[in-house]
Design a protein around this motif. Structure first.
Motif, PDB file in Angstrom:
ATOM      1  N   PHE A 109       0.837  -1.204   0.000  1.00 24.63           N
ATOM      2  CA  PHE A 109       0.000   0.000   0.000  1.00 24.63           C
ATOM      3  C   PHE A 109       0.869   1.251   0.000  1.00 24.63           C
ATOM      4  N   THR A 126       3.003   7.893  11.005  1.00 19.08           N
ATOM      5  CA  THR A 126       1.692   7.385  10.629  1.00 19.08           C
ATOM      6  C   THR A 126       1.220   6.319  11.607  1.00 19.08           C
TER       7      THR A 126
ATOM      8  N   CYS B  90      -4.119  12.157   3.527  1.00 15.67           N
ATOM      9  CA  CYS B  90      -2.669  12.192   3.592  1.00 15.67           C
ATOM     10  C   CYS B  90      -2.255  13.605   3.949  1.00 15.67           C
ATOM     11  N   LEU B 101      -7.885  11.137   0.047  1.00 24.03           N
ATOM     12  CA  LEU B 101      -7.560   9.857  -0.578  1.00 24.03           C
ATOM     13  C   LEU B 101      -8.811   9.010  -0.774  1.00 24.03           C
ATOM     14  N   CYS B 103      -9.257   5.624  -2.918  1.00 22.74           N
ATOM     15  CA  CYS B 103      -8.884   4.619  -3.916  1.00 22.74           C
ATOM     16  C   CYS B 103      -9.192   3.227  -3.408  1.00 22.74           C
ATOM     17  N   GLU B 105      -7.185   0.787  -3.176  1.00 27.01           N
ATOM     18  CA  GLU B 105      -6.114   0.194  -2.400  1.00 27.01           C
ATOM     19  C   GLU B 105      -6.290   0.398  -0.898  1.00 27.01           C
ATOM     20  N   ILE B 106      -6.685   1.628  -0.531  1.00 28.08           N
ATOM     21  CA  ILE B 106      -6.845   1.859   0.897  1.00 28.08           C
ATOM     22  C   ILE B 106      -8.038   1.078   1.438  1.00 28.08           C
ATOM     23  N   PHE B 109      -6.933  -2.421   1.815  1.00 25.99           N
ATOM     24  CA  PHE B 109      -6.009  -2.533   2.936  1.00 25.99           C
ATOM     25  C   PHE B 109      -6.778  -2.516   4.254  1.00 25.99           C
ATOM     26  N   HIS B 112      -8.169  -5.793   4.715  1.00 29.01           N
ATOM     27  CA  HIS B 112      -7.119  -6.724   5.141  1.00 29.01           C
ATOM     28  C   HIS B 112      -6.867  -6.608   6.647  1.00 29.01           C
ATOM     29  N   PHE B 128      -2.516   9.605   7.129  1.00 33.65           N
ATOM     30  CA  PHE B 128      -1.245   9.116   6.596  1.00 33.65           C
ATOM     31  C   PHE B 128      -0.277  10.281   6.480  1.00 33.65           C
TER      32      PHE B 128
END
Lengths: 139, 139
Positions: A109, A126, B90, B101, B103, B105-106, B109, B112, B128
DNA sequence: TTGCGTGCAAAGGTTTTGCATGGCA
DNA sequence: TGCCATGCAAAACCTTTGCACGCAA
């Protein structure tokens, strides 16, 4: 040699503390307490000054977890693989527990942020806030 | 209606402050100073309490910039894109710029973290930190 | 009337600083 | 000898809290 840094007794003691204690994270008061129990107390101000110096030198990482809790330091070590072995932190908003995180997903990521968003993530600052398993179960 | 939150004069004043001042970020003392100059001073403790409440409500974001500098708040109420979906931020450590942000991906994540680490990420508090493209280029 | 909001001052906790002394190079 | 390190206490700083009073619902 003019390094601006002297090799003192306390500095050696601190380095030994970092390498002997298994604890990954420690605060200034942790350090003070440790040496007080060894009957070799170090002044609080000294610990602050030495630790801050070591952060500048790159020997330690410093994490700001929360405004009202003490700063958390991490020993990077003499090995140079440290920069790859970055670690991130999860902090539970309920119980305050700090979870050490280093998995593939966060690394990829971070890479995504860098390539797609041109943003270089800083692991030192972070912190992922949320709710840990135990606290989620209690609700 | 029992919201647990009362609509008071100060609360209205604060909301107006958030929407009129263009400043993205402000501290408790910024707010206090602003109202002191308007000859409508608000007690420091009140500002702390209201702001903290608003963070819980999701109206404000709170950033811990550094251990020894005051907490930084950001008004996110009017950012419409934050309402339609979860939104992460961020923050550049150099220029202070805030990047929204959004997307896949975040999101994955976060998923996850939840499935593999049993940690439920909180977008409101998680920021972030890192270096943005422009500041990285300057170095 | 009930319970939240407010203001003030005091407390709490972490971190820094001033200053005199001691130790390293 | 010059410069850095140390210790102690005090200061600085942000933030929280106790308590009495005011105000919203």
């Amino acid at each position: 040699m003019r390094t601006g840094i002297y090799k003192t007794r306390h500095r050696d003691d601190l380095m030994e503390y970092f390498e002997t204690t298994g604890s990954d994270h420690f605060t200034v008061s942790d350090v003070c307490e440790y040496f007080r129990q060894k009957n070799e107390p170090i002044g609080t101000a000294t610990v602050y000054r030495q630790l801050e110096k070591m952060v500048t030198e790159g020997i330690l990482n410093k994490y700001i977890i929360d405004a009202n809790s003490p700063a958390c330091f991490q020993y990077i070590g003499s090995h140079e693989h440290c920069h790859e072995d970055v670690c991130y932190h999860c902090k539970c908003e309920k119980c305050g527990k700090l979870i050490h995180l280093h998995c593939e997903e966060i690394m990829s990521f971070a890479k995504h942020l860098e390539t797609e968003h041109s943003f270089i993530l800083d692991p030192r600052r972070t912190v992922f806030y949320g709710i840990c398993a135990e606290c989620a179960g209690k609700q």
